[in-house]
Structure formats: structure tokens, C-alpha cells
Design an enzyme around this catalytic site. Structure first.
Site, PDB file in Angstrom:
ATOM      1  N   MET A 210       0.713  -1.020   0.107  1.00 42.18           N
ATOM      2  CA  MET A 210      -0.181   0.658  -0.638  1.00 42.18           C
ATOM      3  C   MET A 210       0.643   1.019  -0.164  1.00 42.18           C
ATOM      4  SD  MET A 210      -2.788  -0.633   1.872  1.00 42.18           S
ATOM      5  CE  MET A 210      -1.990  -2.404   4.063  1.00 42.18           C
TER       6      MET A 210
ATOM      7  N   CYS B 261      -3.267  -2.194  -9.310  1.00 41.90           N
ATOM      8  CA  CYS B 261      -2.627  -0.133  -9.549  1.00 41.90           C
ATOM      9  C   CYS B 261      -3.429  -0.084 -10.552  1.00 41.90           C
ATOM     10  CB  CYS B 261      -1.559   0.073  -8.621  1.00 41.90           C
ATOM     11  SG  CYS B 261      -1.413   1.664  -8.284  1.00 41.90           S
TER      12      CYS B 261
END
Length: 340
Positions: free
Chosen positions: A27, A109
Site C-alpha cells: 500500500m 494499481c
């Protein structure tokens, strides 16, 4: 010697598959080395991932700043972003010197910045290119190369695209995947909305495990508790990757994982975790670091417990100040120990 190394890698890969029963997602701006050290203090076994690092940054950037980590973080995987096979191979070769347990390619992503660089989730549209990328990475990597991807993007039919994608990449040598159970919408939704709005399709991910029983498949997306982790494992998944829940309520997800998933003793209490982090914090401050760079990741440690608000308040207000150190940390800890 070559045979020994190959056998040793097989043993390492088998162990990593066990660790991958539960992993913490890469993350951006969250899972830096301090966050990973904190998570490792809670769980001895869960597989941890770095923030995504682009291949050009590894090649041309400040490598020590990008790739250094604490040895205690093992097992730890590096996630790379990129779409050029030669660049990814070069970055993989460089990263191998840092001793990561796994190299992971980001095909999930959805941010605009990632799309403009022609990597991340947009690569779901070009499986042949991804296959060339992973082939190049595998050719130079001493450790396993894995892929984290979505189930599809935009108007793709996930039930058609995903199995074809897995088939293509497994043919290129990838044996372990993490499947984020949402499609990514590359236009019209922000990265935050892409984590929440596209519907989760757990049945499709479960079906992929039945269709590809020889692949190691982990499920990602929307999992918030250890009970939910166990539910997906019981349904046949090889692993589960947890993201924001492991960050915001780390004890709820990671706290009991070692005992529940690996049969390894009683879990640490959050108080034991807080005490165990002190030597790491002290050493980092001694090297000129700032307290908040570590404690910003620890605000959720006492989530749901009496005094948790005081713990967060003391650290949030004071840890950024010049000279903040273990005395402030102890004052924050006193907020939750008062009720014991």
C-alpha cells in the site's frame, strides 16, 4: 552447486507458500519499512509486501533508500511496477542483492500516475506483454516471481479475461498469483473509489482456484477480519491478502493469525507489541529518525480498547514535535494501561 541451489529455492518457495496463507498488501505511503516492522512484531509468519517501487526508480534512483529493510522483516516481498521487460529484469537483478524473499509484479494499481506509465491494472489489457515481462524477471531472479492483478478492467468480461490471463502468465512461468476480486475502472473512478465501488466477485476468484488447482492463488479485496480470512481458506483458496484492515485494526487481523493459521503459540497482546517495538524505535531515533515516522503506523494498535483514543491523541499531537521520543511514547501507552 546448481542442484543444491535449485533444491534450496524449492524449499524456500514451499515455506513462502505457507507464509502466504496470510499476507499484508502493498500500500503506497503505508507499508514502508516501519509499518512492516510493526506488523512483523504482531505476526511472525504473515508475508509482508513493500510499497510498489517502479523499475526505473530501482535502476536510476537512490537504491538504499528504496530497497533497504530490517532483517527482522522476513519473509518480505518487493513489489515492482513497470511494463518494459528489460527494465524489469534489470530491477529484479538489482533487487536480488537486497535478499527479498519474493519479487512481485504490480498488475492491479488503477491510479492515473500508474496508467500514464503504462503499468499497473492497465496491463490487464496486454497479457502478452505481461508474459514477456515475467519471463524476463524469472530468467534473472533467484527467488520466486509472482503477480498481483485485478479480475479485469473497464468493460472486460472478467469471467473470460481472468482465466485467459492466468493461463498466459502461468505458461510464462508464474505459479503464484494474488487476485484482487474487483475489476478496475481506469476512467471515471479515483484509486479510492476503485477500492470500494466496483463489486467484489469472490465466487469468480474461488472458481479460478478450482480451474487452476496447480496454481497458488490468494484472494484480495474487502477482507476485514481473521474469521473472513479463514472462511476463504476453508473455501479452497491458498492464501488471503489483507489491506486496509491490517493497517487500521492490525490486532483484529494479525493478532491471532500465528496461532490460528500456523499453530504457533498464543498471540501477543497489543501491550506486548507496544513494548516490543521500543528497541526498534530507540535505535531509529538514535540514527536521527523522527518518532512520528514509526508511530503514524501504530495508531490503530489499541483499536476498540479503552484508552485507544488517548493513545492516538498523544501520538498524533506530539510525535511530530522536535525531540519527541520514548517518554512521549510511554505517555501514550499510559492512556491505555490506566484501565487495566
Amino acid at each position: 552447486m546448481e542442484k543444491y541451489i535449485k533444491n534450496n529455492n524449492k524449499e524456500a518457495e514451499a515455506k513462502l507458500r505457507s507464509n502466504a496463507r496470510l499476507s499484508v498488501a502493498p500500500m503506497m505511503d503505508w507499508t514502508d519499512r516501519h509499518c512492516r516492522m510493526f506488523h512483523r512484531t504482531i505476526s511472525r509468519h504473515a508475508l509482508l509486501y513493500t510499497e510498489m517501487v517502479t523499475a526505473p526508480a530501482v535502476i536510476h534512483g537512490k537504491r538504499a533508500q528504496l530497497l533497504d529493510y530490517s532483517p527482522q522483516e522476513h519473509p518480505v516481498a518487493l513489489q515492482l511496477g513497470g511494463s518494459d521487460p528489460a527494465e524489469l529484469a534489470q530491477a529484479t537483478k538489482i533487487a536480488a542483492d537486497w535478499g527479498y524473499d519474493e519479487i512481485n509484479l504490480n498488475v492491479g494499481c488503477p491510479s492515473d500516475r500508474v496508467q500514464s506509465g503504462a503499468f499497473g491494472a492497465v496491463l490487464m489489457k496486454t497479457p502478452d506483454l505481461v508474459a514477456r515481462c515475467v519471463e524476463a524477471m524469472i530468467a534473472v531472479s533467484p527467488v520466486e516471481v509472482t503477480v498481483k492483478c485485478r479480475i479485469g478492467v473497464d468493460d472486460q468480461l472478467a469471467e473470460e479475461v481472468l482465466p485467459a490471463f492466468l493461463r498466459s502468465l502461468s505458461g510464462a512461468g508464474v505459479r503464484r498469483f494474488t487476485l484482487h476480486a474487483r475489476k478496475a475502472w481506469l476512467q471515471g473512478l479515483s484509486p479510492k473509489e476503485n477500492r470500494e465501488i466496483p463489486p467484489l466477485d469472490y465466487p469468480l476468484v474461488h472458481a479460478m482456484k478450482r480451474e487452476f488447482p496447480d496454481l497458488h492463488l490468494s484472494l484480495n479485496g474487502g477482507v476485514a477480519t481473521l474469521a473472513q480470512v479463514q472462511m476463504h481458506l476453508d473455501a479452497g483458496m491458498d492464501g488471503v491478502m489483507v489491506g486496509r484492515a491490517a493497517y487500521g485494526e492490525p490486532m483484529d487481523v494479525l493478532g491471532g493469525a500465528d496461532a490460528a493459521l500456523w499453530g504457533d503459540g498464543a498471540p501477543r497482546s497489543p501491550f506486548e507489541v507496544a513494548e516490543a517495538m521500543k528497541p526498534y524505535i530507540d535505535a531509529y531515533l538514535g540514527r536521527g529518525g523522527r518518532l512520528h515516522q514509526i508511530t503514524r503506523h501504530m495508531l490503530g494498535l489499541f483499536h476498540g480498547r479503552p484508552g485507544a483514543r488517548g493513545w492516538r491523541r498523544v501520538l498524533s499531537e506530539g510525535a511530530t514535535r522536535e525531540g519527541a521520543g520514548l517518554p512521549l511514547y510511554d505517555r501514550a501507552l499510559a492512556e491505555v494501561t490506566r484501565g487495566l
